[in-house]
Design an enzyme around this catalytic site. Structure first.
Site, PDB file in Angstrom:
ATOM      1  N   ALA A  17       0.804  -1.196  -0.165  1.00 16.39           N
ATOM      2  CA  ALA A  17       0.016  -0.086   0.029  1.00 16.39           C
ATOM      3  C   ALA A  17       0.821   1.310   0.016  1.00 16.39           C
ATOM      4  O   ALA A  17       0.484   2.265  -0.656  1.00 16.39           O
ATOM      5  CB  ALA A  17      -0.949   0.086   1.207  1.00 16.39           C
ATOM      6  N   VAL A 129      -5.307  -8.692  -4.000  1.00 15.43           N
ATOM      7  CA  VAL A 129      -3.955  -8.869  -4.152  1.00 15.43           C
ATOM      8  C   VAL A 129      -3.391  -9.876  -3.058  1.00 15.43           C
ATOM      9  O   VAL A 129      -2.552 -10.728  -3.249  1.00 15.43           O
ATOM     10  CB  VAL A 129      -3.115  -7.583  -4.010  1.00 15.43           C
ATOM     11  CG1 VAL A 129      -1.732  -7.720  -3.889  1.00 15.43           C
ATOM     12  CG2 VAL A 129      -3.488  -6.546  -5.241  1.00 15.43           C
ATOM     13  N   ASP A 159       3.208 -11.207 -12.128  1.00 18.62           N
ATOM     14  CA  ASP A 159       3.649 -12.466 -12.870  1.00 18.62           C
ATOM     15  C   ASP A 159       3.839 -12.214 -14.118  1.00 18.62           C
ATOM     16  O   ASP A 159       4.821 -12.636 -14.949  1.00 18.62           O
ATOM     17  CB  ASP A 159       2.762 -13.737 -12.517  1.00 18.62           C
ATOM     18  CG  ASP A 159       2.629 -13.760 -11.180  1.00 18.62           C
ATOM     19  OD1 ASP A 159       3.618 -14.163 -10.309  1.00 18.62           O
ATOM     20  OD2 ASP A 159       1.255 -13.801 -10.671  1.00 18.62           O
ATOM     21  N   HIS A 187      -2.033 -17.739  -8.870  1.00 20.09           N
ATOM     22  CA  HIS A 187      -0.783 -17.039  -8.404  1.00 20.09           C
ATOM     23  C   HIS A 187      -0.188 -17.772  -7.357  1.00 20.09           C
ATOM     24  O   HIS A 187      -0.260 -17.405  -5.963  1.00 20.09           O
ATOM     25  CB  HIS A 187      -1.271 -15.260  -7.827  1.00 20.09           C
ATOM     26  CG  HIS A 187      -0.205 -14.910  -7.118  1.00 20.09           C
ATOM     27  ND1 HIS A 187       0.878 -14.440  -7.979  1.00 20.09           N
ATOM     28  CD2 HIS A 187       0.135 -14.418  -5.863  1.00 20.09           C
ATOM     29  CE1 HIS A 187       1.980 -13.660  -7.128  1.00 20.09           C
ATOM     30  NE2 HIS A 187       1.259 -13.844  -5.959  1.00 20.09           N
TER      31      HIS A 187
HETATM   32  P1  NAX Z   1       2.473  -6.184   4.758  1.00 21.61           P
HETATM   33  O1  NAX Z   1       2.364  -7.287   5.943  1.00 21.61           O
HETATM   34  O2  NAX Z   1       3.490  -5.273   4.663  1.00 21.61           O
HETATM   35  O3  NAX Z   1       1.042  -5.402   4.980  1.00 21.61           O
HETATM   36  C1  NAX Z   1      -0.245  -6.299   5.013  1.00 21.61           C
HETATM   37  C2  NAX Z   1      -1.151  -5.262   5.807  1.00 21.61           C
HETATM   38  O4  NAX Z   1      -2.582  -5.884   5.931  1.00 21.61           O
HETATM   39  C3  NAX Z   1      -0.696  -4.929   7.500  1.00 21.61           C
HETATM   40  O5  NAX Z   1      -0.665  -3.624   7.740  1.00 21.61           O
HETATM   41  C4  NAX Z   1      -1.838  -5.521   8.197  1.00 21.61           C
HETATM   42  O6  NAX Z   1      -1.955  -5.208   9.535  1.00 21.61           O
HETATM   43  C5  NAX Z   1      -2.879  -5.558   7.167  1.00 21.61           C
HETATM   44  N1  NAX Z   1      -4.077  -6.394   7.294  1.00 21.61           N
HETATM   45  C6  NAX Z   1      -4.175  -7.618   7.911  1.00 21.61           C
HETATM   46  N2  NAX Z   1      -5.287  -8.060   7.987  1.00 21.61           N
HETATM   47  C7  NAX Z   1      -6.123  -7.297   7.557  1.00 21.61           C
HETATM   48  C8  NAX Z   1      -7.571  -7.153   7.716  1.00 21.61           C
HETATM   49  N3  NAX Z   1      -8.356  -8.086   8.222  1.00 21.61           N
HETATM   50  N4  NAX Z   1      -8.078  -5.913   7.515  1.00 21.61           N
HETATM   51  C9  NAX Z   1      -7.074  -4.872   6.784  1.00 21.61           C
HETATM   52  N5  NAX Z   1      -6.142  -4.797   6.720  1.00 21.61           N
HETATM   53  C10 NAX Z   1      -5.261  -6.180   7.257  1.00 21.61           C
HETATM   54  O7  NAX Z   1       2.137  -7.102   3.432  1.00 21.61           O
HETATM   55  P2  NAX Z   1       2.389  -6.667   1.927  1.00 21.61           P
HETATM   56  O8  NAX Z   1       3.798  -6.803   1.712  1.00 21.61           O
HETATM   57  O9  NAX Z   1       1.813  -5.352   1.896  1.00 21.61           O
HETATM   58  O10 NAX Z   1       1.578  -7.593   1.328  1.00 21.61           O
HETATM   59  C11 NAX Z   1       0.353  -7.877   1.283  1.00 21.61           C
HETATM   60  C12 NAX Z   1      -0.249  -8.977   0.477  1.00 21.61           C
HETATM   61  O11 NAX Z   1       0.012  -9.176  -0.851  1.00 21.61           O
HETATM   62  C13 NAX Z   1       0.365 -10.253   1.188  1.00 21.61           C
HETATM   63  O12 NAX Z   1      -0.778 -11.256   1.307  1.00 21.61           O
HETATM   64  C14 NAX Z   1       1.243 -10.781   0.238  1.00 21.61           C
HETATM   65  O13 NAX Z   1       1.344 -12.369   0.109  1.00 21.61           O
HETATM   66  C15 NAX Z   1       0.349 -10.273  -0.943  1.00 21.61           C
HETATM   67  N6  NAX Z   1       1.111 -10.399  -2.305  1.00 21.61           N
HETATM   68  C16 NAX Z   1       0.416 -10.734  -3.320  1.00 21.61           C
HETATM   69  C17 NAX Z   1       1.061 -10.679  -4.717  1.00 21.61           C
HETATM   70  C18 NAX Z   1       0.227 -10.783  -5.926  1.00 21.61           C
HETATM   71  O14 NAX Z   1       0.825 -11.004  -6.974  1.00 21.61           O
HETATM   72  N7  NAX Z   1      -1.082 -11.335  -5.797  1.00 21.61           N
HETATM   73  C19 NAX Z   1       2.356 -10.192  -4.749  1.00 21.61           C
HETATM   74  C20 NAX Z   1       3.067  -9.551  -3.815  1.00 21.61           C
HETATM   75  C21 NAX Z   1       2.545 -10.019  -2.271  1.00 21.61           C
HETATM   76  O15 NAX Z   1       3.437 -11.010  -2.042  1.00 21.61           O
END
Ligand code: NAX
Length: 336
Positions: A17, A129, A159, A187
């Site tokens: 974000a 995502v 990807d 993914h």
């Molecule tokens: P971060 O851990 O930096 O941030 C995730 C944020 O989500 C945290 O601030 C956490 O408090 C918040 N969160 C958790 N539960 C929540 C809820 N119920 N409501 C609102 N917020 C909530 O992770 P980040 O690196 O930003 O990655 C986020 C997600 O993207 C992960 O699940 C990751 O695996 C996924 N990804 C997906 C990709 C894709 O291509 N589809 C690629 C990148 C990434 O790995």
């Protein structure tokens, strides 16, 4: 100037974000003349971090951003939104089984699906995502029955961008000279990056098929595929953190194309509800090549798929069916 639209980003205090919000706020996703009200959702313990993000958005002095609404309440976050980036999810912790990860995420995406159903505009475009992105999108849509299933998609654009960059580097050409690389399926490491339909502009008249330009089928069906499949792990091993800048760029690309459509002759990949095209299992969120017009996607039909490709699609399809079975079992066992 147009009326502002409300856009929600979940996981708004996280690392993806942090890169994504600037791209949205600067007009790269919804256009340079589209004012925005940004809704930022995260969980209660992250509210002070989120406050810092809100300060930084203010300090960017972005003319298109008319208001910022930070919250831990899904009812506030999803109210009247026209676009939703569902980035926040439960991360896999050490020793966590896939089942536990799925179970935690089913709960999150159920709550968010219900909130979308109740509070968002019915035309809302929802991009998932947070991982496991395909199955999270399926669950989210299940709990938002008043919103068309068409409006939910899962991100495989990172990807696609990775695959495009690998081919461009191999050919020594710019990324924009490579088109129509497809990501099929989940993914995850079972995804199939497919260059069979891709073309490359190598500066000699009309673009040529990538297979002709590369002249190395073994690479295109071997190292190229595994490099893209394992790219996320390679970034983690180097950076000690998962892909964020590139993930945010991909999320921006994905939503931009949903909003403005694809160029003539171009397909992009996104996880969408499967109708069984190309032998994929129906009713899972499967990444397909799509074209987009008037904010509606359509699966591109009739593209060549050889036996190698069919085998790869079967593997990733099987994984998605297993994920769906496990996720639905969580819904049932918890009476969700
Ligand atoms: P971060 O851990 O930096 O941030 C995730 C944020 O989500 C945290 O601030 C956490 O408090 C918040 N969160 C958790 N539960 C929540 C809820 N119920 N409501 C609102 N917020 C909530 O992770 P980040 O690196 O930003 O990655 C986020 C997600 O993207 C992960 O699940 C990751 O695996 C996924 N990804 C997906 C990709 C894709 O291509 N589809 C690629 C990148 C990434 O790995």
């Amino acid at each position: 100037m147009a009326e502002p639209i409300r856009v929600v980003v979940t996981g708004a205090a996280g690392q993806i974000a942090y890169s994504l919000l600037y791209q949205i706020g600067s007009g790269e996703v919804f256009g340079k003349d589209q004012p925005l009200i940004l809704h930022l959702l995260d969980i209660p313990p992250m509210m002070s971090v989120l406050e810092g993000v809100v300060m930084e958005i203010a300090d960017c002095a972005l003319p298109l951003v008319k208001e910022v609404v930070p919250t831990a309440d899904p009812a506030v976050a999803f109210k009247d939104v026209e676009a939703a980036f569902l980035v926040g999810a439960m991360p896999r912790k050490e020793g966590m089984e896939r089942k536990d990860l799925l179970s935690a995420n089913v709960r999150i995406f159920k709550v968010q699906g219900e909130a979308l159903d109740k509070y968002a505009k019915k035309s809302v475009k929802v991009l998932v995502v947070g991982n496991p992105a395909n199955t999270n999108a399926l669950i989210c849509s299940k709990y938002a029955p008043s919103i068309p299933r068409q409006n939910f998609s899962a991100m495989t654009r990172l990807d696609q961008n990775r695959a495009k960059a690998q081919i461009a580097a191999r050919l020594g050409i710019g990324v924009s000279a490579v088109r129509n690389v497809i990501i099929w399926g989940n993914h995850s490491s079972t995804q199939f990056p497919d260059a069979r339909n891709a073309t490359a502009d190598i500066g000699k008249g009309a673009p040529v098929p990538v297979y002709e330009a590369v002249k190395d089928d073994a690479w295109l069906q071997g190292d190229f595929v595994t490099t893209v499949q394992k790219r996320g792990a390679a970034v983690i091993s180097a950076r000690k953190m998962s892909s964020a800048m590139s993930a945010a760029k991909a999320a921006a690309d994905h939503m931009h194309d949903l909003w403005f459509g694809t160029a003539p002759g171009e397909v992009v990949s996104m996880g969408v509800i499967s109708d069984g095209s190309y032998g994929a299992p129906p009713d899972v969120v499967f990444s397909f090549p799509v074209t987009i017009k008037n904010k509606q996607w359509e699966i591109a039909q009739g593209l060549p798929l050889d036996d190698f490709g069919k085998e790869k699609l079967a593997i990733t399809g099987k994984e998605l069916l297993e994920e769906r079975t496990e996720a639905l079992a969580v819904c049932e066992s918890c009476n969700l």
